[in-house]
Design an enzyme around this catalytic site. Structure first.
Site, PDB file in Angstrom:
ATOM      1  N   CYS A 140       0.719  -1.261  -0.017  1.00 17.69           N
ATOM      2  CA  CYS A 140       0.007   0.190   0.169  1.00 17.69           C
ATOM      3  C   CYS A 140       0.789   1.421  -0.022  1.00 17.69           C
ATOM      4  CB  CYS A 140      -0.689  -0.107   1.368  1.00 17.69           C
ATOM      5  SG  CYS A 140      -1.939   1.376   1.659  1.00 17.69           S
ATOM      6  N   ASP A 200      12.097 -13.958   2.685  1.00 16.00           N
ATOM      7  CA  ASP A 200      13.338 -13.593   2.323  1.00 16.00           C
ATOM      8  C   ASP A 200      14.206 -13.767   3.464  1.00 16.00           C
ATOM      9  OD1 ASP A 200      12.137 -12.652   0.052  1.00 16.00           O
ATOM     10  OD2 ASP A 200      12.147 -10.592   0.455  1.00 16.00           O
ATOM     11  N   MET A 202      13.934 -16.330  -4.863  1.00 19.08           N
ATOM     12  CA  MET A 202      13.395 -15.187  -4.703  1.00 19.08           C
ATOM     13  C   MET A 202      14.314 -14.870  -3.583  1.00 19.08           C
ATOM     14  SD  MET A 202       9.404 -14.733  -4.570  1.00 19.08           S
ATOM     15  CE  MET A 202       8.614 -14.088  -6.172  1.00 19.08           C
ATOM     16  N   ALA A 250      23.725 -28.565  -3.939  1.00 22.25           N
ATOM     17  CA  ALA A 250      23.761 -27.889  -5.324  1.00 22.25           C
ATOM     18  C   ALA A 250      25.651 -27.458  -5.356  1.00 22.25           C
ATOM     19  CB  ALA A 250      23.382 -26.593  -5.196  1.00 22.25           C
ATOM     20  N   GLN A 308       7.437 -20.462  -4.681  1.00 22.40           N
ATOM     21  CA  GLN A 308       8.053 -20.633  -3.468  1.00 22.40           C
ATOM     22  C   GLN A 308       7.130 -19.910  -2.307  1.00 22.40           C
ATOM     23  OE1 GLN A 308      12.424 -19.068  -4.061  1.00 22.40           O
ATOM     24  NE2 GLN A 308      11.109 -18.500  -5.849  1.00 22.40           N
TER      25      GLN A 308
END
Ligand code: F6P
Length: 320
Positions: A73, A127, A169, A186, A251
């Protein structure tokens, strides 16, 4: 206290419904009416609200997203919007507000607190960039989503000797990419907090395939660049068939993990407790397993939560 408000603001995440439920059930158990605002601060400014009952939150805790909906907002960044929000809260007789969201939402919460309405914030953002909490709500579920996707990807990558670049993200924070890389085995995590050398990475990738490794996974945090850019650069350097997967908003959704459900319940109940016992202008956080309150002023001044150096050295020990 007779009436409090609750809203979810900014990017949604799994666990928000469970947190709302915690607030509602805790409030009602103390005979406090709980008003839910729809669409975050937008709903506060535009009178989109209704009283929440145990029925309102029934069957919601296992659902991702937020049934109160959320919004970013712009008006809440302006003094006029902030004054309007406070006026509306006063008109409704709301004596305390629980804001569930990330850093932008905390700024709105701070503004309301400064105008004299008690506010307690719950850190919620995939995050994990909010300071003064080890974990924000939604992070664990997002990581589980990422890990599930990368595990699937590895099956197909290894069937074709492929390199995959996977974009997570996290805005400017590399937490999701780093932790997912550790948890998925990884080869690399490229994150904004740590410079990387693509030539070295490409040399290593070539060696891996020469040694007979049938797949390589490179996690890329969105804050450092796109998966496509990195994949193109790898292909240009070593000519490998390199595919990408951009996980995007996938995600953020899905049924919350047990960790997030429990954290949400603890945060929700503690937020009501904090308001009732006179806390004001603070954010709940998780510190070494315990709930703590920190002044919103301090939270906002601290900016983004730095990446955990223990995780960085763990990743390095494991070889990337
Ligand atoms: O802050 C949460 C987050 O999901 C970030 O990781 C991402 O960069 C951003 O929100 C996406 O925002 P939107 O949902 O507005 O596209």
């Amino acid at each position: 206290m007779q009436r409090l408000g609750v809203l979810t603001s900014g990017g949604d995440c799994s666990g928000m419904n469970a947190a709302i439920r915690g607030v509602v059930r805790a409030g009602l158990s103390l005979d406090i009416e709980v008003i839910g605002f729809y669409k975050g601060y937008f709903g506060l400014l535009n009178s989109l609200h209704e009283p929440l009952t145990t029925r309102s939150v029934s069957g919601k805790l296992q659902l991702g997203g937020t049934f109160l909906q959320s919004a970013r907002c712009r008006e809440m960044y302006q003094p006029e919007g902030q004054l309007q929000a406070v006026e509306n809260l006063r008109r409704l007789g709301i004596e305390g507000l629980v804001v569930i969201g990330g850093d932008g939402s905390h700024r709105g919460a701070m503004a309301i607190h400064e105008q004299g309405i008690p506010v307690v914030a719950i850190p919620a953002s995939i995050d994990n960039d909010i300071p003064f909490t080890d974990m924000s709500l939604g992070v664990d579920t997002a990581l589980n989503n990422i890990i599930r996707a990368v595990d699937c990807l590895k099956d197909t990558a290894s069937s074709h000797d492929r390199t995959f670049v996977v974009e997570t993200m996290g805005r400017n924070c590399g937490y999701l990419a780093l932790v997912a890389a550790i948890a998925c085995g990884a080869e690399y995590a490229l994150i904004p907090e740590n410079p990387y050398n693509l030539d070295e990475i490409c040399t290593h990738l070539r060696t891996r395939f020469q040694e007979g490794r049938d797949n390589s996974i490179i996690m890329v945090a969105e804050g450092i660049g796109s998966a496509q850019e990195i994949a193109d650069q790898i292909k240009d350097r070593i000519g490998f068939e390199t595919r990408i997967m951009v996980l995007g908003h996938y995600q953020r959704g899905g049924s919350p993990s047990t960790f997030d459900r429990l954290l949400a319940a603890r945060f929700g109940v503690a937020a009501v407790d904090a308001l009732v016992t006179g806390s004001n202008g603070s954010m709940l956080g998780l510190s070494c397993g315990k709930l703590v309150l920190t002044d919103l002023e301090q939270v906002i001044a601290a900016g983004r939560r730095p990446i955990d150096q223990n995780l960085m050295s763990l990743a390095m020990t494991l070889g990337f």
